[in-house]
Scaffold this motif. Structure first.
Motif, mmCIF file in Angstrom:
data_model
loop_
_atom_site.group_PDB
_atom_site.id
_atom_site.type_symbol
_atom_site.label_atom_id
_atom_site.label_comp_id
_atom_site.label_asym_id
_atom_site.label_seq_id
_atom_site.Cartn_x
_atom_site.Cartn_y
_atom_site.Cartn_z
ATOM 1 N N THR A 76 6.530 8.415 -5.871
ATOM 2 C CA THR A 76 7.871 8.050 -5.393
ATOM 3 C C THR A 76 7.835 7.615 -3.932
ATOM 4 O O THR A 76 8.538 6.667 -3.535
ATOM 5 N N ASN A 77 6.997 8.264 -3.119
ATOM 6 C CA ASN A 77 6.986 7.990 -1.683
ATOM 7 C C ASN A 77 6.149 6.776 -1.309
ATOM 8 O O ASN A 77 6.360 6.177 -0.243
ATOM 9 N N LEU A 78 5.167 6.425 -2.168
ATOM 10 C CA LEU A 78 4.342 5.254 -1.844
ATOM 11 C C LEU A 78 5.098 3.977 -2.166
ATOM 12 O O LEU A 78 5.910 3.941 -3.100
ATOM 13 N N PRO A 79 4.856 2.926 -1.373
ATOM 14 C CA PRO A 79 5.567 1.657 -1.624
ATOM 15 C C PRO A 79 5.250 1.127 -3.011
ATOM 16 O O PRO A 79 4.168 1.346 -3.552
ATOM 17 N N GLU A 80 6.219 0.380 -3.575
ATOM 18 C CA GLU A 80 6.001 -0.227 -4.880
ATOM 19 C C GLU A 80 4.861 -1.220 -4.793
ATOM 20 O O GLU A 80 4.733 -1.986 -3.847
#
Length: 981
Positions: free
Chosen positions: A897-901
């Motif tokens: 969730t916290n890492l960029p797409e």
């Protein structure tokens, strides 16, 4: 004895039982009275008006045993019995115990006295004379089968009722015609064997003197000695009793009939009182007991032939030579003794017995046809027949009628038939031609002189039903049938046991008197077993149809009770039916449980062997892994053997993985359907790869492999490589394990195209090892089974290989066939059917993604085990892949969730983790709002290797499922496949 009708069906019997209970309950509440039949002896009538003591012993003079019981002394008395061995009379066998006429009589007496017996002489060499002396001296309490003489009566007490009757009999060998019956002039100096100490000694002396012949007496201790002497030719004949059952002999002469008794010492009067009481009870309650014993132990007095005098033989020969046919006459209306059957032929007990007797002496006969009693009477009076077969013994009537009367061949008792509720009569019914009684006897049996003559038994039945005060006299068998045929059940038959009827053959005086002696011998030699068999043919049930109406008619005052009882019985039947059905269910369930228990026991034993073998097989490669690893650690990494050790460690690990995969596959069989994951493959490369693995197995045991490939269809094919590898390597590893060292294994591979775009591959693996027994081949595909043979101790296995192989092969639409002979070898043939990829070329199999690199890619790995994390990270980092670590599913979800797409190329997910498991994390990722949530590859990397585990991973949204231990090449290939496709 009083014979009441009873309905034959089960429901009516149940009703009678219930009504009887009700009646007994009512009767106990009423004043008790004693009532006797008019047909009873005069002595019994005296008790009608006399008070009766209100206890069980009121009408009996107590013997010592009964008195003791009455006074509370219930100790069992032990009676010593003199048991001399006579075949048929008193016998003993080590295997079957005691038996015989006298033995059964003793057991019957025991039911009335409660005695125990100690047998003296059954296993010792004691002669009759010794047993007689011991009885006189008081050493023995009781001796049976002894004849009465005045000399013996002075020393012993004899019972009141005889237990048997016998003739003194002279026996010769069957077929011996040296001495002819009645021709005493040729009996001079005949050698006779006699048992010493018996009355036969005096009887045969008197017989010889009265018939003017001389003899030489030879004296023996018992019947066995007599038989042996006759067989050896030491004597010409022997003297014994007609009650003895001797094989292979014929009767030469019979004389001096005498009764046999029980006797005891003069000091044993109390024992004789008890015995006499028991004998009187047997005579009263079970009048047919003696006849049943005769039928059981004596068959025609033990002889197989009839001995005739020379004159009788000449007469018989002349009758047979001249084809003399005798005309027989029988009453056509005396069912079941004699009657006309449905085919118009004479039938009945007397008819069958007479014809059997005539057949035994070879005479021809025919029946004079009569249709009713009048024709029968006319034929009798006019002497139209040679022999009247159902003549009731009456010498006055036979003499006046011009007939010779023979000895009786069938005895029965007279019975009174009357209304069920009447015991005084004003009319006696007779039938023309009965020949049962004269007027004086009739008056002694009844108090009336009013006699009605009728034409038939049927007319008698109707008359008695309509006239309750009437009665008739009939033979007991005919009386029972007559009562049974009365539909209203209003009649009963009452046995007048002290009036006996003796049926015999009456020979027309014009036939001469020679037939009388012949017929007498034939009648006296007629086997008791044959008599019983003939009587059994004419069972009362054949003549007595019963209805529910008849029962109600017979018991009108209990109609209400019957209706209520019927309802009760109905519900009881329903309940019983339900109970039976439930019992059957319980029995079926118990049987299934028993079968399941047996199966579970066998399965438990098989699993025990399985885990024992699995422990051995797993510890072997594990020992190699640990041992070599410790060696490397101990010797340092610079050892020259390090690389070889590492290869061996890898081989051991691969073998251990194979065992684990087999075990996991076996645990899923029958529980979860095996799923295939086919991929397009080059079959040639697949089998080359498997060949290399097989060669590695073979080198370890110095086994030579011969591989032959014929006409391989080399087209792109959909194959589940891991399952195919599992099946084939199992078969090849078995061939290697069970081959002799330095042996040879032959592998043949062929293929052919079949219909519907499919290709069939046939793999044959033949070894020349120890083979399998025929018994084991019946269960070789069962789980956890392994043949237990001494020479196989070096070939331990789990016993699940063939089960797994069969399951996989059948899933691939194939089949497995095994042929094996013990100590010769085994041939295993596997047939696989695969789909061909239409339009694809082998070059297409070289996927572009395999050539691409993962360098610079980022992969999220969720794993709670540090060692597994290190291993996978090492594999990925060797491909220059950056790894984001998460130690449970919750951390993995947060990292995603916290890492960029787009920053993650793929996610590797363990299943079992703390806080949040991998399945939950995968579902959360797929259900998130990020644009890549549906496309990012999620690959399960888990020790959960079952089919349902793989299915659960896919259901959670994962793209693939890899099982630990992780194959580096397969892991990288799987990531590339989902990253670049």
């Amino acid at each position: 004895m009083r014979v009441n009708n009873s309905l034959r069906s089960k429901i009516f019997k149940s009703m009678l039982c219930l009504i009887t209970v009700i009646i007994m309950t009512v009767s106990f509440a009423l004043p008790q009275t004693v009532r006797y039949s008019k047909a009873a002896p005069p002595e019994a009538e005296k008790l009608d008006d006399e008070p009766v003591e209100a206890n069980f012993y009121g009408d009996i003079v107590p013997s010592s045993d009964i008195a003791n019981y009455k006074n509370g002394k219930t100790g069992t008395r032990t009676v010593k019995v003199g048991y001399f061995m006579i075949d048929g009379f008193q016998m003993y066998d080590e295997n079957y115990g005691y038996s015989g006429y006298c033995y059964d009589y003793l057991q019957k007496i025991r039911t009335y006295t409660g005695w125990d017996y100690e047998y003296i002489g059954d296993d010792e060499d004691i002669a009759f004379s010794d047993l007689y002396r011991m009885t006189v001296e008081g050493e023995i309490d009781l001796i049976g089968g002894i004849t009465w003489t005045q000399e013996r009566a002075d020393k012993l007490i004899f019972c009141n009722v005889p237990i048997d009757m016998e003739y003194t009999t002279i026996y010769v060998k069957n077929g011996d015609t040296t001495f002819l019956a009645g021709d005493y002039s040729k009996w001079r100096d005949i050698r006779l064997g006699i048992v010493r100490g018996t009355t036969y000694v005096d009887k045969v002396r008197d017989f010889a003197e009265s018939n003017y012949f001389t003899y030489k007496g030879y004296y023996y201790d018992g019947d066995e000695d007599l038989i042996a002497a006759l067989e050896n030719g030491d004597i010409d004949a022997f003297v014994s009793g007609s009650s003895h059952n001797f094989p292979g002999v014929s009767i030469l002469a019979q004389f001096d009939p005498s009764y046999l008794f029980f006797a005891t010492g003069l000091d044993n009067s109390d024992l004789m009182d008890s015995l006499n009481h028991a004998l009187s009870q047997i005579e009263t309650v079970d009048a047919g007991f003696k006849e049943s014993l005769m039928s059981k132990y004596y068959q025609g007095n033990g002889t197989s032939n009839i001995t005739f005098t020379s004159t009788e033989k000449l007469y018989l020969d002349s009758l047979i030579t001249n084809n003399r046919t005798f005309t027989l006459l029988a009453n056509p209306d005396n069912c079941p003794l004699s009657y006309i059957d449905e085919n118009g032929k004479p039938s009945g007990i007397l008819v069958d017995m007479t014809t059997s007797i005539l057949d035994s002496i070879g005479l021809s006969y025919e029946f004079y046809e009569v249709s009713d009693r009048f024709e029968y009477i006319n034929a009798y009076n006019e002497h139209r027949a040679d022999i009247v077969i159902d003549f009731i013994s009456d010498f006055g009537r036979s003499e006046m009628g011009g007939y010779y009367e023979c000895d009786s061949y069938f005895d029965t008792s007279l019975a009174s038939v009357h209304n069920d509720k009447e015991y005084s009569y004003d009319t006696i019914v007779k039938r023309h031609g009965d020949g049962i009684f004269n007027d004086s006897i009739l008056q002694s049996l009844s108090d009336t002189d009013n006699v009605v003559f009728l034409d038939s038994l049927e007319a008698t039945r109707r008359y008695l039903a309509a006239h309750p005060k009437a009665c008739t006299m009939l033979p007991l068998e005919s009386a029972v049938v007559l009562v049974g045929q009365e539909e209203t059940n209003a009649l009963v038959a009452e046995d007048i046991s002290y009036r006996n009827l003796r049926f015999c053959m009456a020979v027309n005086s014009s036939c001469g008197h020679f037939l009388i002696g012949i017929f007498n011998k034939a009648c006296n030699s007629f086997p008791q077993q044959k008599r019983a068999e003939i009587i059994s043919r004419y069972d009362i049930d054949n003549y007595t149809p019963k209805t529910f109406r008849a029962f109600i008619y017979d018991n009108p005052m209990y109609g209400f009770v019957v209706i209520v009882s019927g309802l009760v019985i109905f519900f009881l039947v329903i309940i019983n039916h339900i109970g039976k059905r439930n019992r059957r269910k319980v029995e079926d369930l118990n049987q299934k449980l028993s079968t399941a228990l047996d199966g579970e026991k066998k399965a438990s034993e098989a699993k025990k062997r399985f885990f024992s073998n699995m422990s051995h097989d797993m510890r072997t490669p594990l020992n190699g892994i640990l041992g070599l690893t410790r060696s490397v650690i101990r010797n340092g990494i610079n050892s020259v053997n390090d690389l070889d050790y590492l290869y061996k460690i890898e081989d051991s690990a691969n073998y251990l993985e194979l065992l684990i995969n087999d075990s996991l596959a076996m645990s899923n069989l029958g529980r979860v359907e095996i799923e295939l994951n086919p991929q397009m493959c080059d079959p040639g490369q697949v089998f080359d790869s498997l060949k290399n693995v097989a060669l590695t197995f073979a080198r370890e045991r110095d086994i030579r492999i011969i591989l032959r490939r014929k006409e391989i269809v080399n087209l792109p094919t959909m194959i589940d490589y891991s399952r195919l590898e599992q099946a084939i390597l199992n078969v090849i590893s078995n061939a290697v394990k069970f081959s002799r060292k330095s042996g040879t294994i032959e592998i043949d591979l062929t293929s052919s195209m079949i219909d519907n775009g499919k290709v069939e591959y046939t793999l044959s693996v033949q070894d020349h090892g120890i083979g399998m027994s025929s018994d084991f081949q019946k269960t070789m595909f069962d789980a956890y089974t392994q043949e237990d043979r001494g020479e196989m101790t070096d070939h331990a296995g789990t016993g699940i290989g063939l089960s797994v192989v069969k399951s996989i092969v059948e899933k691939m639409n194939g089949r497995i066939d095994i042929k094996s002979k013990e100590n010769i070898g085994t041939i295993v043939t596997l047939v696989f059917v695969f789909d061909v990829c239409a339009g694809a070329m082998l070059d297409d199999l070289q996927e572009d993604y395999e050539q691409k690199s993962l360098e610079g890619k980022t992969v999220l790995y969720c794993e709670d085990n540090e060692l597994n994390m290190d291993i996978v990270c090492a594999i990925l980092e060797s491909e220059n892949v950056k790894v984001e670590k998460a130690w449970n599913g919750k951390e993995g979800l947060d990292s995603y969730t916290n890492l960029p797409e787009g920053s993650l190329a793929a996610i590797l997910m363990d299943i079992r983790m703390p806080v949040m498991d991998g399945l939950t994390a995968a579902r959360a990722i797929r259900n998130s709002d990020r644009e890549d949530s549906k496309t990012i590859p999620i690959i399960a990397v888990s020790a959960n290797a079952f089919e349902d585990d793989k299915k659960a991973s896919k259901d959670a949204g994962m793209n693939s499922h890899l099982s630990k231990p992780v194959d580096p090449k397969l892991l990288i290939s799987e990531i590339k496949k989902y990253v670049y496709i």
